[in-house]
Write a protein that holds these residues in place. Structure first.
Motif, PDB file in Angstrom:
ATOM      1  N   SER A  76     -27.309  46.601 106.169  1.00  0.00           N
ATOM      2  CA  SER A  76     -28.486  46.299 107.109  1.00  0.00           C
ATOM      3  C   SER A  76     -28.240  46.943 108.538  1.00  0.00           C
ATOM      4  CB  SER A  76     -28.544  44.886 107.452  1.00  0.00           C
ATOM      5  OG  SER A  76     -28.829  43.976 106.221  1.00  0.00           O
ATOM      6  N   ALA A  79     -29.251  50.517 108.004  1.00  0.00           N
ATOM      7  CA  ALA A  79     -30.717  50.583 107.700  1.00  0.00           C
ATOM      8  C   ALA A  79     -31.257  50.501 109.087  1.00  0.00           C
ATOM      9  CB  ALA A  79     -30.896  49.539 106.786  1.00  0.00           C
ATOM     10  N   LEU A  80     -30.904  49.624 109.947  1.00  0.00           N
ATOM     11  CA  LEU A  80     -31.500  49.608 111.435  1.00  0.00           C
ATOM     12  C   LEU A  80     -31.476  51.111 112.095  1.00  0.00           C
ATOM     13  CD1 LEU A  80     -32.574  47.852 113.792  1.00  0.00           C
ATOM     14  CD2 LEU A  80     -30.147  47.496 114.334  1.00  0.00           C
ATOM     15  N   ASN A  83     -32.357  57.123 110.428  1.00  0.00           N
ATOM     16  CA  ASN A  83     -33.519  57.736 110.128  1.00  0.00           C
ATOM     17  C   ASN A  83     -33.885  58.197 108.516  1.00  0.00           C
ATOM     18  OD1 ASN A  83     -32.621  60.293 109.143  1.00  0.00           O
ATOM     19  ND2 ASN A  83     -32.728  60.992 111.298  1.00  0.00           N
ATOM     20  N   THR A  87     -30.554  57.796 105.552  1.00  0.00           N
ATOM     21  CA  THR A  87     -30.673  56.899 104.946  1.00  0.00           C
ATOM     22  C   THR A  87     -30.310  57.467 103.407  1.00  0.00           C
ATOM     23  OG1 THR A  87     -32.231  55.555 105.989  1.00  0.00           O
ATOM     24  CG2 THR A  87     -31.981  54.814 103.881  1.00  0.00           C
ATOM     25  N   THR A 358     -23.957  56.731 113.640  1.00  0.00           N
ATOM     26  CA  THR A 358     -24.303  55.436 113.920  1.00  0.00           C
ATOM     27  C   THR A 358     -23.888  54.660 115.195  1.00  0.00           C
ATOM     28  OG1 THR A 358     -24.145  54.961 111.387  1.00  0.00           O
ATOM     29  CG2 THR A 358     -24.188  53.092 112.828  1.00  0.00           C
ATOM     30  N   LEU A 440     -39.272  52.524 103.710  1.00  0.00           N
ATOM     31  CA  LEU A 440     -38.149  52.515 104.695  1.00  0.00           C
ATOM     32  C   LEU A 440     -38.076  51.889 105.728  1.00  0.00           C
ATOM     33  CD1 LEU A 440     -36.541  56.100 103.844  1.00  0.00           C
ATOM     34  CD2 LEU A 440     -35.950  54.095 102.712  1.00  0.00           C
ATOM     35  N   GLU A 441     -39.369  52.164 106.460  1.00  0.00           N
ATOM     36  CA  GLU A 441     -39.833  51.713 107.996  1.00  0.00           C
ATOM     37  C   GLU A 441     -39.915  50.184 107.843  1.00  0.00           C
ATOM     38  OE1 GLU A 441     -39.309  53.210 110.728  1.00  0.00           O
ATOM     39  OE2 GLU A 441     -38.635  55.039 109.782  1.00  0.00           O
ATOM     40  N   ASN A 443     -38.855  48.066 105.518  1.00  0.00           N
ATOM     41  CA  ASN A 443     -37.552  47.677 105.282  1.00  0.00           C
ATOM     42  C   ASN A 443     -36.611  47.402 106.622  1.00  0.00           C
ATOM     43  OD1 ASN A 443     -35.179  46.662 103.476  1.00  0.00           O
ATOM     44  ND2 ASN A 443     -34.360  48.630 104.236  1.00  0.00           N
ATOM     45  N   LYS A 444     -36.805  48.218 107.268  1.00  0.00           N
ATOM     46  CA  LYS A 444     -36.014  48.226 108.698  1.00  0.00           C
ATOM     47  C   LYS A 444     -36.742  47.187 109.551  1.00  0.00           C
ATOM     48  CE  LYS A 444     -35.169  52.303 110.912  1.00  0.00           C
ATOM     49  NZ  LYS A 444     -35.110  53.444 111.421  1.00  0.00           N
ATOM     50  N   ARG A 445     -38.114  47.183 109.621  1.00  0.00           N
ATOM     51  CA  ARG A 445     -38.733  45.930 110.514  1.00  0.00           C
ATOM     52  C   ARG A 445     -38.609  44.897 109.809  1.00  0.00           C
ATOM     53  NH1 ARG A 445     -43.043  49.698 110.065  1.00  0.00           N
ATOM     54  NH2 ARG A 445     -43.950  48.816 108.621  1.00  0.00           N
ATOM     55  N   ILE A 447     -35.786  43.724 108.272  1.00  0.00           N
ATOM     56  CA  ILE A 447     -34.359  43.365 108.546  1.00  0.00           C
ATOM     57  C   ILE A 447     -34.221  43.068 110.204  1.00  0.00           C
ATOM     58  CG2 ILE A 447     -32.083  44.461 109.220  1.00  0.00           C
ATOM     59  CD1 ILE A 447     -32.439  46.475 106.747  1.00  0.00           C
TER      60      ILE A 447
END
Length: 458
Positions: A76, A79-80, A83, A87, A358, A440-441, A443-445, A447
């Motif tokens: 997670s 993933a945050l 880009n 990923t 990261t 993907l975006e 999923n980021k939101r 998380i």
């Protein structure tokens, strides 16, 4: 929502215990001789500094754990900040970790061959058989593996204690004044840090993986990581002190710990140390290395980074298709005849590249989420944290560079080829629409929403 509260039952001591047990592994048994070859008796310095170095290289684990309550741990966190391109690259790097399984298989045979020298001519074959059996064991499920792993971990820690207790009294006088201290100067120490990075890197991973079931995780996870790092630095440092101090450097440089063990132990304890200590240490790391990727590699396939065929599982959910790729990559270095230090570099270099990225991205995270940063136990003037993030990225870069420079020309080209291939695959799957950027975006939101929701429920 109450079930979430009930599940948060790990305190700081639990985090330390899990983290320490998870961090102690095969690296110290496999790599110490190679570290001694690089820096001599100052391996003690390289190991202890290496623990701090690797803590910084994985600093994003500490910082993000102090700001958010991530249910998915390291997955997670990345993933945050990643880009879409990174990923994909990170997903493929998960498979490259299969190379480490090859290292474990070879190292197990090398150690077992000390007691059973007749197996050495068949090192490659036996290593592949061991790897195959360990993969087969994962079919039985995580509980079966966990039981075996716990037993071996207890024996492993006992073996390390014996090594230190028996070894320290036999260290020759003049350790720190010996001409072999700081062999090759500062350059040698840095090379030793890079080589020992694999052994020292596990201090952040265990605590982060259990953040979902930890009481006050934004405080206990960072504190637990710091305590584990200190403990590992001391224990590994003492092992390095014994390894480089009992016999002449010329005898132990590039060798595993069996030479020193034979010198300090009676024959019966020596055999127990080799089979119950070294072999068990490597076996626990191999089991962990195989079982921990089960869901991450399946997620990579399900996200579209691999053809749909690789999402297939058995009726019980065993991801046999994607595990097939991981298995092939696990035996490939054995078939290619790669050396242990080269295999370590091939695994560590991609990991350090993503860590560099990261750690730098964390600078943006503390700006994007000022409320979470304000509540962090690491809260300090932002400029200071920016400097720490940059230093952390630099640590990852230094380890990456040194490992790359120690590769042969053929191995360097192999490493570059791997990175080019996974970069092309990431770009292709995004361009072809196999992986949806919107998903993907989303999923980021999700998380972030889950992390913030967990915070309100604590």
């Amino acid at each position: 929502m109450e079930t979430t509260k009930e599940k948060r039952n790990l305190n700081l001591f639990n985090i330390f215990s899990l983290g320490f047990g998870g961090a102690v592994g095969s690296g110290i048994f496999v790599l110490t001789g190679l570290g001694i070859a690089a820096t001599g008796k100052s391996i003690l310095v390289s190991i202890m500094a290496g623990c701090i170095f690797m803590l910084l290289a994985y600093f994003y684990n500490v910082l993000l754990s102090s700001m958010f309550m991530f249910e998915g741990g390291d997955y997670s966190q990345k993933a945050l900040v990643f880009n879409p391109f990174f990923t994909g690259v990170n997903g493929y790097i998960t498979f490259i970790n299969g190379f480490s399984v090859a290292m474990y298989g070879l190292a197990m045979v090398n150690y077992a061959g000390i007691v059973l020298p007749q197996i050495i001519p068949y090192t490659k074959l036996i290593a592949i058989i061991i790897i195959t059996l360990f993969f087969a064991a994962t079919i039985r499920g995580s509980k079966f593996i966990s039981t075996i792993n716990n037993i071996m971990t207890v024996v492993l820690i006992a073996a390390i204690v014996f090594y230190i207790v028996f070894g320290i009294p036999k260290v020759k006088p003049g350790y720190f004044s010996d001409p072999n201290f700081f062999t090759d100067g500062f350059k040698g120490v840095i090379a030793g840090i890079a080589i020992m990075g694999w052994a020292c890197q596990g201090t952040t991973m265990g605590p982060v993986s259990v953040s979902a079931v930890t009481m006050k995780p934004k405080k206990n996870i960072p504190y637990g990581i710091f305590l584990v790092t200190i403990a590992i630095a001391i224990v590994y440092g003492l092992m390095g002190y014994v390894s480089a101090g009992v016999l002449p450097i010329s005898e132990v440089a590039g060798q595993n710990l069996s030479l020193v063990a034979a010198e300090i132990f009676p024959r019966s304890i020596f055999i127990l140390f080799i089979m119950g200590g070294a072999v068990f240490a490597i076996a626990t790391s191999m089991i962990t290395g195989i079982i921990m990727v089960r869901y991450p590699i399946l997620k990579v396939a399900q996200a579209g980074w691999l053809p749909k065929f690789f999402t297939k599982t058995t009726k019980t959910g065993y991801p046999w298709a994607v595990y097939g790729i991981y298995y092939i990559l696990s035996i490939l270095p054995v078939l290619l005849g790669l050396k242990l230090d080269a295999i370590v570099s091939l695994v560590m270099i991609p990991a350090m590249l993503t860590n560099l990225y990261t750690n730098i991205k964390c600078i943006k995270v503390i700006r994007d989420y000022p409320e979470q940063w304000k509540k962090s136990v690491l809260h300090m003037p932002r400029i200071i944290m920016d400097i720490i993030c940059i230093l952390s990225a630099l640590c990852a870069a230094i380890v990456c560079y040194n490992l790359f420079m120690m590769l042969s020309t053929k191995e360097k080209l192999f490493m570059i080829g791997i990175m080019v291939i996974i970069s092309i695959l990431s770009i292709y799957n995004l361009k072809a629409g196999n992986v949806k950027i919107e998903e993907l975006e989303a999923n980021k939101r999700q998380i972030i929403e889950d992390a913030l929701l967990a915070e309100t429920e604590e």
